[in-house]
Design a protein around this motif. Structure first.
Motif, PDB file in Angstrom:
ATOM      1  N   PRO A 168      17.792  59.350 -57.167  1.00 20.73           N
ATOM      2  CA  PRO A 168      17.363  59.394 -55.766  1.00 20.73           C
ATOM      3  C   PRO A 168      16.631  60.704 -55.503  1.00 20.73           C
ATOM      4  CG  PRO A 168      19.687  58.797 -55.952  1.00 20.73           C
ATOM      5  CD  PRO A 168      19.254  59.272 -57.303  1.00 20.73           C
ATOM      6  N   LYS A 169      15.533  60.621 -54.771  1.00 19.36           N
ATOM      7  CA  LYS A 169      14.687  61.804 -54.567  1.00 19.36           C
ATOM      8  C   LYS A 169      14.401  62.005 -53.087  1.00 19.36           C
ATOM      9  CE  LYS A 169      12.402  60.744 -58.984  1.00 19.36           C
ATOM     10  NZ  LYS A 169      12.924  59.347 -59.111  1.00 19.36           N
ATOM     11  N   LEU A 170      14.335  63.280 -52.709  1.00 18.09           N
ATOM     12  CA  LEU A 170      13.985  63.679 -51.355  1.00 18.09           C
ATOM     13  C   LEU A 170      12.853  64.693 -51.426  1.00 18.09           C
ATOM     14  CD1 LEU A 170      14.475  64.039 -48.251  1.00 18.09           C
ATOM     15  CD2 LEU A 170      16.188  65.780 -48.852  1.00 18.09           C
TER      16      LEU A 170
ATOM     17  N   GLY B  23      30.916  66.866 -53.503  1.00 13.02           N
ATOM     18  CA  GLY B  23      29.985  67.145 -54.578  1.00 13.02           C
ATOM     19  C   GLY B  23      29.617  68.612 -54.612  1.00 13.02           C
ATOM     20  N   THR B  24      28.690  68.938 -55.524  1.00 14.43           N
ATOM     21  CA  THR B  24      28.180  70.297 -55.693  1.00 14.43           C
ATOM     22  C   THR B  24      26.671  70.274 -55.524  1.00 14.43           C
ATOM     23  OG1 THR B  24      29.952  70.943 -57.208  1.00 14.43           O
ATOM     24  CG2 THR B  24      27.918  72.211 -57.329  1.00 14.43           C
ATOM     25  N   ALA B  25      26.131  71.309 -54.893  1.00 16.27           N
ATOM     26  CA  ALA B  25      24.687  71.460 -54.742  1.00 16.27           C
ATOM     27  C   ALA B  25      24.250  72.727 -55.457  1.00 16.27           C
ATOM     28  CB  ALA B  25      24.300  71.525 -53.273  1.00 16.27           C
ATOM     29  N   LEU B  26      23.252  72.608 -56.334  1.00 12.83           N
ATOM     30  CA  LEU B  26      22.654  73.746 -57.028  1.00 12.83           C
ATOM     31  C   LEU B  26      21.277  73.987 -56.430  1.00 12.83           C
ATOM     32  CD1 LEU B  26      22.466  75.886 -59.249  1.00 12.83           C
ATOM     33  CD2 LEU B  26      21.758  74.063 -60.834  1.00 12.83           C
ATOM     34  N   LEU B  27      21.075  75.168 -55.852  1.00  8.83           N
ATOM     35  CA  LEU B  27      19.857  75.504 -55.117  1.00  8.83           C
ATOM     36  C   LEU B  27      19.063  76.551 -55.892  1.00  8.83           C
ATOM     37  CD1 LEU B  27      21.449  75.848 -51.542  1.00  8.83           C
ATOM     38  CD2 LEU B  27      20.833  73.768 -52.798  1.00  8.83           C
ATOM     39  N   VAL B  28      17.813  76.213 -56.231  1.00  4.49           N
ATOM     40  CA  VAL B  28      16.960  77.049 -57.081  1.00  4.49           C
ATOM     41  C   VAL B  28      15.814  77.614 -56.230  1.00  4.49           C
ATOM     42  CG1 VAL B  28      15.500  77.079 -59.137  1.00  4.49           C
ATOM     43  CG2 VAL B  28      17.561  75.644 -59.086  1.00  4.49           C
ATOM     44  N   PRO B  29      15.673  78.940 -56.132  1.00  2.59           N
ATOM     45  CA  PRO B  29      14.671  79.537 -55.252  1.00  2.59           C
ATOM     46  C   PRO B  29      13.262  79.524 -55.845  1.00  2.59           C
ATOM     47  CG  PRO B  29      15.880  81.255 -56.370  1.00  2.59           C
ATOM     48  CD  PRO B  29      16.512  79.951 -56.790  1.00  2.59           C
TER      49      PRO B  29
ATOM     50  N   THR C 281      16.028  67.069 -55.044  1.00  2.00           N
ATOM     51  CA  THR C 281      15.316  67.405 -53.814  1.00  2.00           C
ATOM     52  C   THR C 281      14.223  68.421 -54.114  1.00  2.00           C
ATOM     53  OG1 THR C 281      17.221  66.978 -52.389  1.00  2.00           O
ATOM     54  CG2 THR C 281      15.511  68.421 -51.516  1.00  2.00           C
ATOM     55  N   LEU C 282      13.011  68.102 -53.692  1.00  2.54           N
ATOM     56  CA  LEU C 282      11.871  69.014 -53.788  1.00  2.54           C
ATOM     57  C   LEU C 282      11.594  69.527 -52.386  1.00  2.54           C
ATOM     58  CD1 LEU C 282       9.568  66.885 -56.137  1.00  2.54           C
ATOM     59  CD2 LEU C 282      11.249  68.634 -56.787  1.00  2.54           C
ATOM     60  N   MET C 283      11.840  70.808 -52.170  1.00  7.61           N
ATOM     61  CA  MET C 283      11.667  71.419 -50.858  1.00  7.61           C
ATOM     62  C   MET C 283      10.408  72.273 -50.845  1.00  7.61           C
ATOM     63  SD  MET C 283      14.215  74.043 -48.811  1.00  7.61           S
ATOM     64  CE  MET C 283      15.431  72.791 -48.415  1.00  7.61           C
ATOM     65  N   SER C 284       9.441  71.871 -50.022  1.00  7.68           N
ATOM     66  CA  SER C 284       8.186  72.626 -49.911  1.00  7.68           C
ATOM     67  C   SER C 284       7.593  72.876 -51.291  1.00  7.68           C
ATOM     68  CB  SER C 284       8.409  73.944 -49.168  1.00  7.68           C
ATOM     69  OG  SER C 284       9.005  73.717 -47.915  1.00  7.68           O
ATOM     70  N   SER C 285       7.586  71.847 -52.111  1.00 14.45           N
ATOM     71  CA  SER C 285       7.088  71.934 -53.482  1.00 14.45           C
ATOM     72  C   SER C 285       6.264  70.692 -53.760  1.00 14.45           C
ATOM     73  CB  SER C 285       8.260  72.025 -54.465  1.00 14.45           C
ATOM     74  OG  SER C 285       7.803  72.236 -55.780  1.00 14.45           O
TER      75      SER C 285
ATOM     76  N   HIS D  37      24.052  67.792 -57.023  1.00 10.85           N
ATOM     77  CA  HIS D  37      22.762  67.555 -56.383  1.00 10.85           C
ATOM     78  C   HIS D  37      21.859  68.756 -56.669  1.00 10.85           C
ATOM     79  CE1 HIS D  37      24.324  64.080 -54.159  1.00 10.85           C
ATOM     80  NE2 HIS D  37      25.434  64.797 -54.011  1.00 10.85           N
ATOM     81  N   LEU D  38      20.679  68.506 -57.181  1.00 12.84           N
ATOM     82  CA  LEU D  38      19.767  69.568 -57.620  1.00 12.84           C
ATOM     83  C   LEU D  38      18.634  69.714 -56.611  1.00 12.84           C
ATOM     84  CD1 LEU D  38      18.980  71.559 -59.873  1.00 12.84           C
ATOM     85  CD2 LEU D  38      17.827  69.656 -61.034  1.00 12.84           C
ATOM     86  N   LEU D  39      18.385  70.963 -56.190  1.00 15.35           N
ATOM     87  CA  LEU D  39      17.327  71.248 -55.211  1.00 15.35           C
ATOM     88  C   LEU D  39      16.506  72.434 -55.683  1.00 15.35           C
ATOM     89  CD1 LEU D  39      17.621  71.449 -51.343  1.00 15.35           C
ATOM     90  CD2 LEU D  39      16.646  73.371 -52.610  1.00 15.35           C
ATOM     91  N   GLY D  40      15.188  72.311 -55.582  1.00  9.50           N
ATOM     92  CA  GLY D  40      14.295  73.423 -55.887  1.00  9.50           C
ATOM     93  C   GLY D  40      13.343  73.676 -54.736  1.00  9.50           C
ATOM     94  N   HIS D  41      13.215  74.944 -54.337  1.00 12.47           N
ATOM     95  CA  HIS D  41      12.304  75.331 -53.266  1.00 12.47           C
ATOM     96  C   HIS D  41      11.027  75.912 -53.855  1.00 12.47           C
ATOM     97  CE1 HIS D  41      10.937  78.552 -50.285  1.00 12.47           C
ATOM     98  NE2 HIS D  41      10.607  77.407 -49.734  1.00 12.47           N
ATOM     99  N   SER D  42       9.874  75.392 -53.446  1.00 14.32           N
ATOM    100  CA  SER D  42       8.570  75.930 -53.819  1.00 14.32           C
ATOM    101  C   SER D  42       8.413  75.963 -55.346  1.00 14.32           C
ATOM    102  CB  SER D  42       8.391  77.314 -53.182  1.00 14.32           C
ATOM    103  OG  SER D  42       7.064  77.762 -53.286  1.00 14.32           O
ATOM    104  N   MET D  43       8.205  77.131 -55.946  1.00  9.31           N
ATOM    105  CA  MET D  43       8.126  77.221 -57.401  1.00  9.31           C
ATOM    106  C   MET D  43       9.389  76.672 -58.045  1.00  9.31           C
ATOM    107  SD  MET D  43       6.561  78.142 -60.186  1.00  9.31           S
ATOM    108  CE  MET D  43       7.322  77.924 -61.796  1.00  9.31           C
ATOM    109  N   GLY D  44      10.520  76.844 -57.393  1.00 10.80           N
ATOM    110  CA  GLY D  44      11.765  76.282 -57.900  1.00 10.80           C
ATOM    111  C   GLY D  44      11.715  74.770 -58.006  1.00 10.80           C
TER     112      GLY D  44
END
Length: 289
Positions: free
Chosen positions: A234-236, A40-46, A141-145, A114-121
């Protein structure tokens, strides 16, 4: 702000402008090594004040596990240009950018993204998922958000920053921030040298209107957890064991409301992607798999 533990790209990664229907976005793109099955592909948003380099320590382990991993500079962040116009950074505009980036990365064979956002992202990718775009995200995925606005002390700090950005130039604001953070930086590996030079350069490249507008979003974001819970993905929810922006109990409660998987990365705070990348990558690989 997130401080990357290093700045050297793995051999299987490249930096280039990703062309989309909404313009070009600077990315770091790590493809799985030859012979590794693609999963798969992961898109990471800062996040706020961040950039694609915040995810640099995840590129190697995630791509080695079979995931093409693409970290992006949003509009007005670091190496992606943006206009000197606050309206360009309204949350629906940033969400539309994420949708365009997803479309540009989607493959003809329907490989999952797979979509991931960190903090404001995380607030931005949440808005994208709530847009009804119907794009082929395999997970969110919501990372520290967190669920809504940041906690009150951080709201006050962010308000001061927004006011400073409205009346001072970027170099002046940088110097003021470094004076305030001097005690925190003293004795750390990132207090001098290449990393500090990068942080300074990234700050000066970022469009102040982007920071002003997203700062206000952090202060005034409404609770949209119930809306997101209805989105069939699915959410993390992943974070460090301590978080200054959204306290860990807030994140625990949000995960429960979302019926999401919850992972806490020991030894990390607001940026587990940079502070404990191996553990963070392992949790992501396990979730995506």
């Amino acid at each position: 702000m997130s401080r990357p533990p290093f700045l050297t790209l793995p051999e299987n990664a490249a930096a280039y402008p990703l062309e989309t229907a909404r313009g070009a976005f600077a990315v770091l793109d790590a493809v799985p090594p030859a012979g590794t099955p693609r999963r798969g592909t992961a898109l990471l948003v800062p996040g706020f004040t961040g950039s694609k380099e915040d995810f640099i320590a995840l590129l190697g382990p995630l791509s080695a596990a079979g995931y093409r991993t693409v970290a992006v500079d949003g509009r007005g962040q670091n190496e992606t240009p943006g206009p000197r116009d606050e309206s360009a950074y309204a949350q629906p505009e940033l969400a539309a950018d994420v949708i365009a980036q997803t479309s540009a990365l989607a493959t003809a064979d329907g490989e999952p993204v797979h979509l991931l956002g960190h903090s404001m992202g995380g607030l931005v990718v949440r808005a994208a998922a709530l847009s009804g775009a119907g794009l082929p995200w395999a997970s969110l995925t919501l990372m520290s958000s967190g669920p809504a606005a940041i906690e009150p002390a951080q709201q006050a700090r962010t308000k001061l920053l927004v006011e400073a950005l409205s009346s001072m130039d970027m170099e002046g604001v940088w110097r003021a921030m470094r004076e305030l953070d001097a005690e925190d930086l003293e004795g750390t590996a990132n207090a001098a040298g290449e990393a500090e030079e990068f942080l300074h350069r990234r700050w000066l490249r970022t469009v102040p209107e982007q920071l002003i507008t997203t700062g206000r979003q952090l202060i005034g974001e409404p609770d949209r957890v119930a809306e997101l819970a209805a989105v069939p993905l699915p959410k993390l929810v992943i974070s460090g064991a301590v978080d200054y922006a959204w306290p860990v109990p807030w994140l625990d409660a949000m995960a429960e409301r979302l019926a999401a998987r919850r992972v806490v990365i020991e030894g990390a705070e607001h940026s587990p992607n940079a502070e404990q990348p191996a553990r963070t990558a392992g949790a992501l690989i396990d979730f995506w798999g």
